[in-house]
Design a protein around this motif. Structure first.
Motif, mmCIF file in Angstrom:
data_model
loop_
_atom_site.group_PDB
_atom_site.id
_atom_site.type_symbol
_atom_site.label_atom_id
_atom_site.label_comp_id
_atom_site.label_asym_id
_atom_site.label_seq_id
_atom_site.Cartn_x
_atom_site.Cartn_y
_atom_site.Cartn_z
ATOM 1 N N ASN A 1 -60.704 -77.571 -33.481
ATOM 2 C CA ASN A 1 -59.901 -76.693 -32.625
ATOM 3 C C ASN A 1 -58.808 -76.093 -33.492
ATOM 4 O O ASN A 1 -57.815 -76.744 -33.806
ATOM 5 C CB ASN A 1 -59.302 -77.500 -31.465
ATOM 6 N N VAL B 1 -62.662 -72.543 -31.782
ATOM 7 C CA VAL B 1 -63.000 -73.892 -31.353
ATOM 8 C C VAL B 1 -64.515 -74.072 -31.472
ATOM 9 O O VAL B 1 -65.286 -73.344 -30.834
ATOM 10 C CB VAL B 1 -62.553 -74.150 -29.901
ATOM 11 N N ARG C 1 -64.983 -71.327 -27.762
ATOM 12 C CA ARG C 1 -64.080 -70.267 -27.324
ATOM 13 C C ARG C 1 -64.430 -68.968 -28.048
ATOM 14 O O ARG C 1 -63.725 -68.530 -28.954
ATOM 15 C CB ARG C 1 -62.613 -70.624 -27.565
ATOM 16 N N PHE D 1 -57.358 -72.060 -23.038
ATOM 17 C CA PHE D 1 -57.575 -73.257 -22.219
ATOM 18 C C PHE D 1 -56.570 -73.281 -21.080
ATOM 19 O O PHE D 1 -55.355 -73.219 -21.304
ATOM 20 C CB PHE D 1 -57.422 -74.497 -23.096
ATOM 21 N N MET E 1 -63.967 -78.348 -23.278
ATOM 22 C CA MET E 1 -62.708 -78.593 -23.980
ATOM 23 C C MET E 1 -62.078 -79.910 -23.532
ATOM 24 O O MET E 1 -61.560 -80.676 -24.347
ATOM 25 C CB MET E 1 -61.740 -77.443 -23.736
ATOM 26 N N GLU F 1 -61.419 -82.811 -26.225
ATOM 27 C CA GLU F 1 -60.026 -83.184 -26.459
ATOM 28 C C GLU F 1 -59.792 -84.651 -26.132
ATOM 29 O O GLU F 1 -58.981 -85.319 -26.783
ATOM 30 C CB GLU F 1 -59.101 -82.291 -25.626
#
Length: 366
Positions: free
Chosen positions: A19, A25, A35, A42, A85, A89
């Motif tokens: 990222n 990303v 992305r 986001f 995401m 994450e």
């Protein structure tokens, strides 16, 4: 159009996750662009992210995701960016989740090995599509039904993704981007939802966004669009020197295209605007700006006579049309300003007359 259904484990999805603001990303061993240029930043909040992870941890199904193939064999996310995401994450250790039966929130690294394996082995259901630009756009519209929906401009960006969209996004689609800095007082909508980009293209190409994007898809930059947008805002500030909040609702590019070469007196325009702003008959104040340039009263939504006034004047006239002198039912008549609004006539009973439809429309056409 070819559409394939597949399943991918979170272990494989997370492989090679990066990222980076500059590089974007990536995941799926660098083969998935999470992305791409058309996608928004986001936007899931913390609770939405946690809800995704709890769903996965319980083995419950997430909504189907959609990827598109690229010419080089890699993939880009069409629908499912926010969920993807959130998953990556969490696996990266960037937030914690309160699990049912646990006292403290836990990051992925704090979970026991069996719970980690349970999450990593979870499989996403994904449709992967390939096809022509028009086929993709139709399909994207069809599947855009869940989660944080893509806007129409985001769908277009998906179809016409290329160097133009990549460069345009830098100026029009980021939080606090250049377009926002110079134009936020004169624009409505959100940069990250692509509203600024869509509006700028509508202005420069007279409303036809798709044709402009198709023509410029592989341009190395978006300098022409940016210069045009800059010119529109500069012209607006020069011609309309006093700022009012109503200016956020005006299609400035349309006015610029039509009037940019005219010799306009900013002081005279401001004087007229002040008087119109004070006029209670003007219902749409934002329409004052195009009106002072072209004189079309339709911009203003001038207040119409209410039903009580119409009935009262109808009874006073005993149902007789003021022009042709024939009797009509009230439903067959229309209220008319005796002294037109643009000549100073107000929308009050004393300035109202009831005319039959034919007479009113004949009168209006003169």
């Amino acid at each position: 159009m070819e559409i394939k259904l597949t399943e991918i484990s979170l272990r494989d999805l997370y492989e090679g996750y990066k990222n980076n603001d500059e590089e974007g990303v990536k995941a799926f061993d660098g083969k998935l662009d999470i992305r791409p240029p058309y996608q928004r930043e986001f936007i899931y909040n913390q609770e939405q992210q946690k809800a995704v992870i709890r769903t996965v941890s319980k083995g419950f199904p997430l909504n189907v995701m959609y990827w598109a193939t690229r010419e080089d064999g890699t993939f880009e996310i069409i629908d499912g960016q926010q969920r993807t995401m959130s998953i990556c994450e969490y696996l990266e250790g960037n937030f914690s989740v309160e699990y049912e039966g646990e006292k403290n929130p836990q990051t992925f690294n704090n979970l026991t090995s069996d719970k980690q394996e349970n999450i990593l082995n979870y499989k996403l259901t994904i449709y992967v599509c390939s096809g022509t630009a028009s086929e993709k756009l139709d399909w994207f519209r069809t599947i855009n039904i869940a989660g944080e929906k893509l806007t129409e401009q985001e769908l277009r960006n998906a179809v016409y993704a290329g160097s133009f969209v990549t460069e345009a996004k830098k100026k029009f689609s980021k939080t606090n981007c250049l377009a926002y800095k110079i134009g936020n007082k004169y624009m409505s909508g959100s940069c990250i939802r692509q509203d600024y980009l869509e509006t700028a293209i509508e202005w420069i190409n007279n409303g036809n966004v798709s044709s402009y994007m198709s023509e410029h898809q592989h341009d190395e930059n978006a300098d022409a669009l940016w210069q045009y947008f800059h010119n529109v805002i500069d012209w607006t500030k020069k011609v309309f020197t006093k700022y009012r909040k109503e200016m956020k609702s005006v299609a400035w590019g349309v006015l610029y295209n039509e009037h940019k070469d005219k010799d306009l007196d900013a002081d005279d325009l401001e004087t007229r605007i002040v008087e119109l702003m004070k006029d209670s008959d003007v219902q749409k104040k934002s329409g004052i700006y195009p009106y002072v340039l072209d004189g079309d009263e339709r911009h203003l939504n001038v207040r119409a006579f209410d039903d009580n006034t119409k009935r009262e004047v109808y009874e006073i006239q005993k149902g007789i049309c003021k022009i042709c002198g024939k009797p009509f039912e009230i439903e067959q008549m229309e209220a008319d300003h005796i002294t037109p609004w643009h000549l100073g006539g107000h929308t009050v009973k004393e300035n109202c007359q009831m005319l039959c439809r034919n007479c009113n429309r004949t009168k209006s056409g003169k």
